[in-house]
Write an enzyme that holds these catalytic residues in place. Structure first.
Site, PDB file in Angstrom:
ATOM      1  N   GLY A  25       9.193 -25.326 105.487  1.00 30.70           N
ATOM      2  CA  GLY A  25       8.822 -24.037 106.040  1.00 30.70           C
ATOM      3  C   GLY A  25       9.356 -22.884 105.236  1.00 30.70           C
ATOM      4  O   GLY A  25       9.337 -21.728 105.674  1.00 30.70           O
ATOM      5  N   GLU A  29      10.969 -31.149 102.846  1.00 34.66           N
ATOM      6  CA  GLU A  29       9.559 -31.435 102.565  1.00 34.66           C
ATOM      7  C   GLU A  29       8.815 -30.158 102.174  1.00 34.66           C
ATOM      8  O   GLU A  29       7.956 -29.673 102.910  1.00 34.66           O
ATOM      9  CB  GLU A  29       8.899 -32.072 103.794  1.00 34.66           C
ATOM     10  CG  GLU A  29       9.535 -33.383 104.215  1.00 34.66           C
ATOM     11  CD  GLU A  29       9.360 -33.657 105.695  1.00 34.66           C
ATOM     12  OE1 GLU A  29       8.529 -32.981 106.342  1.00 34.66           O
ATOM     13  OE2 GLU A  29      10.050 -34.542 106.208  1.00 34.66           O
ATOM     14  N   GLY A  44       6.055 -27.910 100.709  1.00 37.16           N
ATOM     15  CA  GLY A  44       4.651 -28.043 100.314  1.00 37.16           C
ATOM     16  C   GLY A  44       4.175 -26.735  99.729  1.00 37.16           C
ATOM     17  O   GLY A  44       4.067 -26.566  98.516  1.00 37.16           O
ATOM     18  N   TYR A  65      -5.364 -18.672 110.075  1.00 38.85           N
ATOM     19  CA  TYR A  65      -3.962 -18.352 110.319  1.00 38.85           C
ATOM     20  C   TYR A  65      -3.662 -16.858 110.319  1.00 38.85           C
ATOM     21  O   TYR A  65      -2.509 -16.467 110.444  1.00 38.85           O
ATOM     22  CB  TYR A  65      -3.079 -18.973 109.229  1.00 38.85           C
ATOM     23  CG  TYR A  65      -3.058 -20.467 109.165  1.00 38.85           C
ATOM     24  CD1 TYR A  65      -2.832 -21.240 110.295  1.00 38.85           C
ATOM     25  CD2 TYR A  65      -3.222 -21.128 107.955  1.00 38.85           C
ATOM     26  CE1 TYR A  65      -2.786 -22.618 110.220  1.00 38.85           C
ATOM     27  CE2 TYR A  65      -3.180 -22.507 107.865  1.00 38.85           C
ATOM     28  CZ  TYR A  65      -2.962 -23.252 109.008  1.00 38.85           C
ATOM     29  OH  TYR A  65      -2.908 -24.615 108.928  1.00 38.85           O
ATOM     30  N   CYS A  84     -22.668 -17.703 106.931  1.00 39.53           N
ATOM     31  CA  CYS A  84     -23.336 -17.184 108.130  1.00 39.53           C
ATOM     32  C   CYS A  84     -22.436 -17.354 109.342  1.00 39.53           C
ATOM     33  O   CYS A  84     -22.734 -18.082 110.296  1.00 39.53           O
ATOM     34  CB  CYS A  84     -24.671 -17.891 108.333  1.00 39.53           C
ATOM     35  SG  CYS A  84     -25.666 -17.108 109.619  1.00 39.53           S
ATOM     36  N   GLU A  85     -21.286 -16.766 109.287  1.00 42.95           N
ATOM     37  CA  GLU A  85     -20.301 -16.607 110.358  1.00 42.95           C
ATOM     38  C   GLU A  85     -19.463 -15.400 109.944  1.00 42.95           C
ATOM     39  O   GLU A  85     -19.547 -14.939 108.802  1.00 42.95           O
ATOM     40  CB  GLU A  85     -19.388 -17.831 110.496  1.00 42.95           C
ATOM     41  CG  GLU A  85     -20.075 -19.130 110.869  1.00 42.95           C
ATOM     42  CD  GLU A  85     -20.526 -19.171 112.328  1.00 42.95           C
ATOM     43  OE1 GLU A  85     -20.032 -18.356 113.125  1.00 42.95           O
ATOM     44  OE2 GLU A  85     -21.376 -20.027 112.649  1.00 42.95           O
TER      45      GLU A  85
END
Length: 404
Positions: free
Chosen positions: A222, A263, A265, A306, A332-333
């Site tokens: 994190g 961890e 990422g 997010y 198309c959104e």
């Protein structure tokens, strides 16, 4: 590398490989990994790249070559890790809500297993007893992370076994003879305050007392990376000093020298990645000036999923007059990348770059609207390597079976 040189390089790559295009700098990944190693000097620390951030096999091979370990959340990620050259002892398998057969598959491959469900603990213990060591993922009930969507250690999270269920876990361990060699927690992403880790570590130290054969404590990750010029990053050097002090004190008190696992990422690959798009149209309405680009949330969903911020720059006209635009995609959104963003004047055909695109960019992409996925390029030692070709129309039909 200067900003002008970077812009020139990205324009050249866009012209060579087309857009949209993901570009990754190998040396930045190395720099981030080495910064962690330096920060935790003097501590028995192991770093497992959380590969869900970016699983291109070339990136995995490069991370492996740096000496990192790898964290996987699906059995296919485990298989990719093995293909990339990671040995089973360097692989941590941390799935959630999977069928027991996937846990067994991980065991059969010989990797480190991290179990976050009492039901799975019971099944594993009943079948294998203490013949295969495991780690247990706990939910520490800590609210960590940049926002609720990326927080994973709070009371309503699906991840981990509640620390308040310790008596149940102890009964399972005693009944089945489970061999617990590690305990794990992960509270979320974009953690600015290093005391979140220290608070979690204090909880994990208490949890560790319930398992006499424990060898490591995994604090997840994190670590925050900066998204804009005035943004902050997790002070990993300060965290390393605090973690060392805490583990030294624990060893002095208990006589046990435990390893600490992390961890990372996004921390390793986010800043190494750039996403280049082309401005298709400039569309002015009564209220807004839109830049419509040749991409959308089918390629980069983080801003929509997010509310993530990505710095955007016009690399075709970097010294143009600053203007305010809303940057949108061609899906198309509603797929808005940025509202009311100040950019150097954008003209139709200009190239824009999104920063911090290495983590959860291509990895979360799709073929929504039957759009094609972009290419990926790895820059290493000054050379550009195509590591994923751009989709072609035939790829949309791959695996489909025409019966009519």
């Amino acid at each position: 590398m200067s900003q002008n040189l970077l812009h020139t390089q990205l324009v050249e790559l866009a012209n060579r490989f087309g857009t949209p295009l993901y570009v990754y700098h190998a040396e930045k990944i190395k720099e981030q990994f080495e910064s962690l190693q330096d920060a935790f000097t003097g501590t028995k620390a192991r770093f497992f790249y959380a590969c869900k951030a970016l699983t291109n096999i070339n990136v995995l091979k490069y991370v492996q070559s740096l000496g990192a370990n790898i964290d996987c959340v699906s059995i296919n990620e485990v298989k990719l890790a093995l293909k990339a050259g990671f040995t089973p002892d360097r692989i941590l398998f941390t799935p959630n809500c999977v069928d027991f057969s996937e846990i067994e598959a991980g065991k059969d491959l010989g990797v480190n297993l991290n179990i976050d469900n009492i039901s799975i603990l019971e099944q594993f213990g009943a079948k294998y007893g203490g013949s295969y060591p495991i780690c247990i993922r706990f939910n520490p009930h800590i609210m960590g992370g940049g926002n609720y969507k990326i927080s994973t250690g709070h009371i309503d999270s699906k991840f981990g076994i509640s620390i308040h269920q310790m008596r149940h876990i102890e009964r399972v361990v005693k009944t089945t003879g489970l061999n617990v060699r590690g305990v794990h927690m992960h509270t979320g992403s974009d953690i600015k305050d290093i005391n979140v880790f220290i608070s979690g570590l204090e909880i994990m130290f208490e949890v560790a007392t319930h398992f006499p054969d424990i060898e490591f404590i995994d604090l997840g990750s994190g670590f925050k990376v900066p998204y804009h010029e005035d943004d902050v990053r997790t002070d990993v050097k300060a965290l390393g000093a605090k973690v060392k002090h805490a583990f030294d004190a624990y060893a002095k008190e208990t006589g046990k020298e435990l390893e600490v696992w992390f961890e990372p990422g996004k921390f390793l690959v986010s800043e190494a990645g750039y996403f280049i798009v082309k401005a298709n149209v400039i569309k002015q309405t009564t209220a807004t000036v839109f830049v419509g680009v040749n991409s959308g949330f089918n390629h980069l969903i983080r801003p929509m999923f997010y509310e993530a911020y990505h710095r955007i720059e016009n690399i075709s006209n970097p010294f143009g007059n600053p203007r305010i635009y809303t940057v949108v995609g061609h899906i198309c959104e509603t797929d808005t990348f940025a509202w009311d963003r100040t950019l150097a004047e954008v003209r139709e055909g200009d190239l824009l770059v999104f920063y911090n695109a290495g983590a959860y960019g291509f990895e979360m992409s799709s073929n929504f609207n039957s759009r094609l996925k972009p290419a990926e390029v790895l820059l290493k030692d000054g050379e550009a390597h195509l590591i994923r070709r751009r989709d072609e129309f035939e790829d949309l039909l791959r695996n489909q079976i025409e019966v009519l």
